[in-house]
Design an enzyme around this catalytic site. Structure first.
Site, PDB file in Angstrom:
ATOM      1  N   THR A  82       0.805  -1.230   0.000  1.00  0.00           N
ATOM      2  CA  THR A  82       0.000   0.000   0.000  1.00  0.00           C
ATOM      3  C   THR A  82       0.838   1.280   0.000  1.00  0.00           C
ATOM      4  O   THR A  82       0.348   2.328   0.408  1.00  0.00           O
ATOM      5  CB  THR A  82      -0.940   0.020   1.217  1.00  0.00           C
ATOM      6  OG1 THR A  82      -0.154   0.028   2.420  1.00  0.00           O
ATOM      7  CG2 THR A  82      -1.854  -1.193   1.227  1.00  0.00           C
TER       8      THR A  82
ATOM      9  N   ASP B  93      -0.081  -5.115   3.831  1.00  0.00           N
ATOM     10  CA  ASP B  93       1.111  -4.451   4.369  1.00  0.00           C
ATOM     11  C   ASP B  93       1.003  -2.945   4.174  1.00  0.00           C
ATOM     12  O   ASP B  93       0.636  -2.467   3.100  1.00  0.00           O
ATOM     13  CB  ASP B  93       2.356  -4.971   3.651  1.00  0.00           C
ATOM     14  CG  ASP B  93       3.625  -4.305   4.158  1.00  0.00           C
ATOM     15  OD1 ASP B  93       4.173  -4.766   5.172  1.00  0.00           O
ATOM     16  OD2 ASP B  93       4.064  -3.306   3.542  1.00  0.00           O
TER      17      ASP B  93
ATOM     18  N   TYR C  42       3.769   6.034   4.737  1.00  0.00           N
ATOM     19  CA  TYR C  42       3.123   6.069   3.424  1.00  0.00           C
ATOM     20  C   TYR C  42       1.994   7.099   3.456  1.00  0.00           C
ATOM     21  O   TYR C  42       0.872   6.805   3.844  1.00  0.00           O
ATOM     22  CB  TYR C  42       2.552   4.707   3.035  1.00  0.00           C
ATOM     23  CG  TYR C  42       3.544   3.567   2.980  1.00  0.00           C
ATOM     24  CD1 TYR C  42       4.919   3.795   2.885  1.00  0.00           C
ATOM     25  CD2 TYR C  42       3.115   2.247   3.028  1.00  0.00           C
ATOM     26  CE1 TYR C  42       5.820   2.745   2.827  1.00  0.00           C
ATOM     27  CE2 TYR C  42       4.004   1.195   2.975  1.00  0.00           C
ATOM     28  CZ  TYR C  42       5.354   1.444   2.881  1.00  0.00           C
ATOM     29  OH  TYR C  42       6.242   0.389   2.840  1.00  0.00           O
TER      30      TYR C  42
ATOM     31  N   GLN D  16      11.788  -7.949   5.626  1.00  0.00           N
ATOM     32  CA  GLN D  16      11.195  -7.327   4.437  1.00  0.00           C
ATOM     33  C   GLN D  16      12.288  -6.660   3.604  1.00  0.00           C
ATOM     34  O   GLN D  16      12.620  -5.494   3.799  1.00  0.00           O
ATOM     35  CB  GLN D  16      10.123  -6.320   4.845  1.00  0.00           C
ATOM     36  CG  GLN D  16       9.249  -5.894   3.670  1.00  0.00           C
ATOM     37  CD  GLN D  16       7.980  -5.169   4.090  1.00  0.00           C
ATOM     38  OE1 GLN D  16       7.593  -4.181   3.472  1.00  0.00           O
ATOM     39  NE2 GLN D  16       7.318  -5.650   5.128  1.00  0.00           N
TER      40      GLN D  16
ATOM     41  N   SER E 220       7.910  -5.974  -5.889  1.00  0.00           N
ATOM     42  CA  SER E 220       7.737  -7.200  -6.677  1.00  0.00           C
ATOM     43  C   SER E 220       7.540  -6.944  -8.164  1.00  0.00           C
ATOM     44  O   SER E 220       7.905  -7.769  -9.007  1.00  0.00           O
ATOM     45  CB  SER E 220       6.554  -7.999  -6.131  1.00  0.00           C
ATOM     46  OG  SER E 220       6.703  -8.241  -4.752  1.00  0.00           O
TER      47      SER E 220
ATOM     48  N   ARG F 176       9.545   7.095  -7.846  1.00  0.00           N
ATOM     49  CA  ARG F 176      10.012   6.088  -8.796  1.00  0.00           C
ATOM     50  C   ARG F 176      11.269   6.514  -9.534  1.00  0.00           C
ATOM     51  O   ARG F 176      11.956   5.687 -10.139  1.00  0.00           O
ATOM     52  CB  ARG F 176       8.878   5.738  -9.777  1.00  0.00           C
ATOM     53  CG  ARG F 176       7.769   4.913  -9.128  1.00  0.00           C
ATOM     54  CD  ARG F 176       6.532   4.829  -9.981  1.00  0.00           C
ATOM     55  NE  ARG F 176       5.838   6.113 -10.064  1.00  0.00           N
ATOM     56  CZ  ARG F 176       4.667   6.298 -10.672  1.00  0.00           C
ATOM     57  NH1 ARG F 176       4.068   5.275 -11.257  1.00  0.00           N
ATOM     58  NH2 ARG F 176       4.100   7.478 -10.691  1.00  0.00           N
TER      59      ARG F 176
ATOM     60  N   GLY G 191       1.627  -3.794  -5.099  1.00  0.00           N
ATOM     61  CA  GLY G 191       0.794  -2.604  -5.041  1.00  0.00           C
ATOM     62  C   GLY G 191      -0.333  -2.662  -6.056  1.00  0.00           C
ATOM     63  O   GLY G 191      -0.134  -3.115  -7.190  1.00  0.00           O
TER      64      GLY G 191
END
Length: 320
Positions: free
Chosen positions: A20, A52, A57, A175, A204, A226, A280
């Site tokens: 998330t 998660d 965030y 993690q 991922s 990003r 995500g």
């Protein structure tokens, strides 16, 4: 959905989990609140049993969104993973606070945001070099004894840092980042697996690059994470990944022209040392497509072909 038994934690978890970070809405592309809630619920409806999140965030927004999404009976269907200790800046070590007081302050805030009375997996988000790990672990042990948290995790820790933490508490999970385009921590993941410390791997889908959505350099805003947290959209790695996508396209075509994100998810989750892969999602369509990955599997021949291409491009474990 496929499931895997976590060793130290002694629970069964779906091989993908809801990630998330993006729906926190902080410098990670546009998101819609209702779409995000439906995305989380669609993942759960497809058998995902882990969500998660983290307070950093979106400065609590992601946790609050998860708390809202897990109303109406959804909380009972999932385990929640959240974190503490980062402060307001992911990459600034000086902002980290994993002190006893800091842990207690943050867990109270997270419980309120998540609208729950316990957290299933509680992670130290990043190492805090200014706080003795014994102090951090004493807080987590106390919370575990109280039933406020059920399992202790560490995120972005080195092997040596995990070994130090293990002197003071049972570490159930870790993690680290892991994907077809980031295998930097593969030795750490394998080592953890041997020790019973299963991995919730993040990134991922390579911040979206492994979905095939971006076939040319994107026009993300300059402050988009990003560009900065990951290096996949920067050269020379971007061009190498574009070559990898061509091989992924071939594999996807053999399985009925499935979205290539499904190739990436199968590649990760077919490895026994990956406990669950965080993914995500920003809408229900993405959630359904990702979960559909587990209606089929990569053959060993396809795994080998992908691995050989990653090796050729310098994206594999031996070249990172």
């Amino acid at each position: 959905m496929r499931y895997r038994h976590l060793q130290n934690a002694d629970v069964d978890v779906s091989v993908i989990a809801v990630g998330t970070w993006a729906i926190g809405g902080a410098n990670y592309g546009p998101v819609n609140r209702e779409d995000s809630i439906q995305a989380i619920r669609a993942m759960i409806d497809n058998g995902v049993n882990l969500v998660d999140t983290a307070p950093v965030y979106g400065n609590g927004y992601s946790e609050q969104l998860v708390g809202e999404a897990l109303q109406d009976g959804y909380r009972e269907k999932v385990m929640i993973s959240t974190k503490f200790g980062v402060g307001g800046n992911y990459l600034n070590p000086a902002a980290r606070d994993a002190s006893f007081k800091g842990v207690m302050r943050e867990v109270a805030s997270s419980l309120k945001n998540l609208k729950t009375d316990h957290i299933d997996f509680y992670f130290v988000h990043w190492p805090d070099v200014n706080t003795p790990i014994a102090e951090t672990m004493s807080a987590l042990n106390l919370l575990k004894q109280m039933g406020v948290i059920r399992h202790i995790g560490v995120s972005n820790f080195s092997k040596e840092q995990i070994e130090e933490a293990m002197k003071y508490a049972q570490i159930d999970v870790q993690q680290p980042p892991f994907s077809m385009v980031n295998q930097r921590d593969i030795d750490l993941i394998r080592w953890g697996y041997e020790k019973g410390i299963d991995s919730f791997t993040y990134g991922s889908l390579g911040a979206g690059i492994l979905t095939g959505r971006y076939r040319s350099t994107p026009d993300f805003p300059p402050d988009d994470l990003r560009w900065h947290f990951y290096d996949f959209f920067n050269e020379p790695k971007f061009s190498k990944i574009m070559e990898l996508l061509k091989v992924m396209d071939q594999v996807a075509a053999k399985h009925g022209n499935v979205p290539i994100a499904q190739v990436a998810l199968n590649w990760s989750t077919q490895k026994d040392y990956v406990g669950t892969a965080l993914v995500g999602v920003v809408n229900a369509q993405q959630a359904n497509e990702n979960c559909a990955a587990f209606g089929w599997e990569l053959t060993q021949e396809e795994m080998d072909m992908l691995d050989q291409e990653m090796m050729r491009l310098g994206l594999s474990e031996t070249n990172v």
